[in-house]
Write an enzyme that holds these catalytic residues in place. Structure first.
Site, mmCIF file in Angstrom:
data_model
loop_
_atom_site.group_PDB
_atom_site.id
_atom_site.type_symbol
_atom_site.label_atom_id
_atom_site.label_comp_id
_atom_site.label_asym_id
_atom_site.label_seq_id
_atom_site.Cartn_x
_atom_site.Cartn_y
_atom_site.Cartn_z
ATOM 1 N N ASP A 77 0.819 -1.218 0.000
ATOM 2 C CA ASP A 77 0.000 0.000 0.000
ATOM 3 C C ASP A 77 0.850 1.264 0.000
ATOM 4 O OD1 ASP A 77 0.732 -0.969 2.606
ATOM 5 O OD2 ASP A 77 -0.579 0.518 3.513
ATOM 6 N N GLU A 142 0.113 -1.419 5.665
ATOM 7 C CA GLU A 142 1.185 -0.994 6.562
ATOM 8 C C GLU A 142 1.041 0.471 6.921
ATOM 9 O OE1 GLU A 142 5.115 0.541 7.835
ATOM 10 O OE2 GLU A 142 3.902 1.188 6.158
#
Ligand SMILES: [Zn+2]
Length: 329
Positions: A77, A142
């Site tokens: 991400d 994350e």
């Protein structure tokens, strides 16, 4: 001459919009499947409830299954973008004539995921076969705490079965040819401080207002920021890991312009250097809130209590091997 496959892969990966708040993970998973096929690696995925929570790992089998494995981790991400502030399409992965590539996630941290895969491609081309299993994990979320990604993954029997002995994770991109090694991490504390106080009409000088209280908290924490900034500048080899960073990241509250608000809040992101104890930070925070007045509380958004660092001496066999190789290079 055509583009290096590492660069083409990198640009493909960058074009997948794995951007918060609504990351396209499924396209990334398909892309990783393709990488596994190309590199002849085992593709593994575990999905958690509810969907959109998962972990992917590609496995390169070693010759000795009884040994502990090596885990190379990166997150898929990326943080949100404001395209109006960009000279390039943030998900176009445009390459300028001098070879620079522009895209969100190019440094944090799609470059690392691609580098792992390319290192394997190059090693395989030489005929190298690892002794240990090498797992390359790709995890979501994350940037929002890892709760739906690594946090779930490490609790699964699948993760347990990997028998990880050594792992490489995220560092910071370097602008030159040096390789910086990070062997510890500051503890992340993100929290919202809420101050409640006397409300009323804003034409009156009420006592005990939320603004006066939150002002004290902000002053105290930003003065810590100032002193840490000064300390960082005074260090002989300035390194962010040696100081505690403090940033106020959000402000909230208020009803309308002429109403003294019953409640105001401020969000802080603090990264505590391993040279400090977490207890000392907790004490500072408690005292700051207590000194600001009654009804001043804080609630953690993210709270890490990990202070352990990887030993970088001869006691750590993994470190000895790693250092030996980099010294040779
Ligand atoms: Zn990152």
């Amino acid at each position: 001459m055509g583009e290096d496959i590492a660069v083409t892969n990198f640009r493909e990966y960058l074009r997948i919009k794995t951007v918060h708040p609504d990351p396209d993970y499924e396209t990334a998973i398909e892309w990783l499947k393709k990488q596994a096929v190309d590199l002849n690696l085992e593709f593994n995925i575990v999905r958690f409830e509810p969907p959109n929570e998962f972990a992917v790992w590609l496995t390169w089998r070693g010759t000795n299954q009884s040994l502990k494995s090596i885990l190379l981790n990166s997150h898929i991400d990326v943080v949100p973008v404001d395209p109006s502030q960009w000279n390039y399409d943030p998900f176009g992965a445009e390459k300028t004539p001098n070879g620079n590539i522009y895209a969100r996630g190019s440094q944090d941290m799609k470059c690392v995921g691609v580098q792992y895969l390319e290192a394997i491609r190059k090693l395989k081309a030489t005929g190298f076969v690892p002794l240990r299993n090498v797992h390359v994990s790709f995890v979501p979320d994350e940037e929002v705490g890892g709760f739906k990604g690594m946090n779930c993954f490490v609790k699964t029997p699948e993760f347990e079965a990997l028998r990880v002995g050594f792992a490489l994770d995220e560092g910071i991109a370097n602008p030159d040819d040096s390789y910086h090694l990070f062997y510890g991490e500051r503890a992340i504390w993100q929290f919202r401080v809420t101050a409640k106080g006397q409300t009323g009409h804003a034409s009156i000088l009420h006592e005990n207002t939320a603004a006066e209280k939150i002002h004290k908290v902000i002053n105290r924490l930003l003065s810590l920021r100032e002193s840490e900034k000064a300390r960082l500048k005074s260090l002989e080899n300035p390194d962010l890991g040696d100081v505690t960073s403090v940033n106020m990241t959000m402000l909230g509250g208020g009803l309308q312009a002429n109403v003294v608000p019953p409640e105001l809040s401020a969000v802080f992101d603090i990264r505590i250097t391993p040279h400090w104890t977490l207890d000392s930070m907790k004490k500072l925070l408690d005292e700051t809130c207590a000194n600001a007045g009654s009804d001043v509380t804080y609630k953690y958004i993210q709270h890490s209590n990990i202070t352990a660092q990887t030993p970088v001496d001869d006691s750590n066999v993994w470190w000895t091997v790693f250092k030996g190789v980099t010294d040779e290079l």
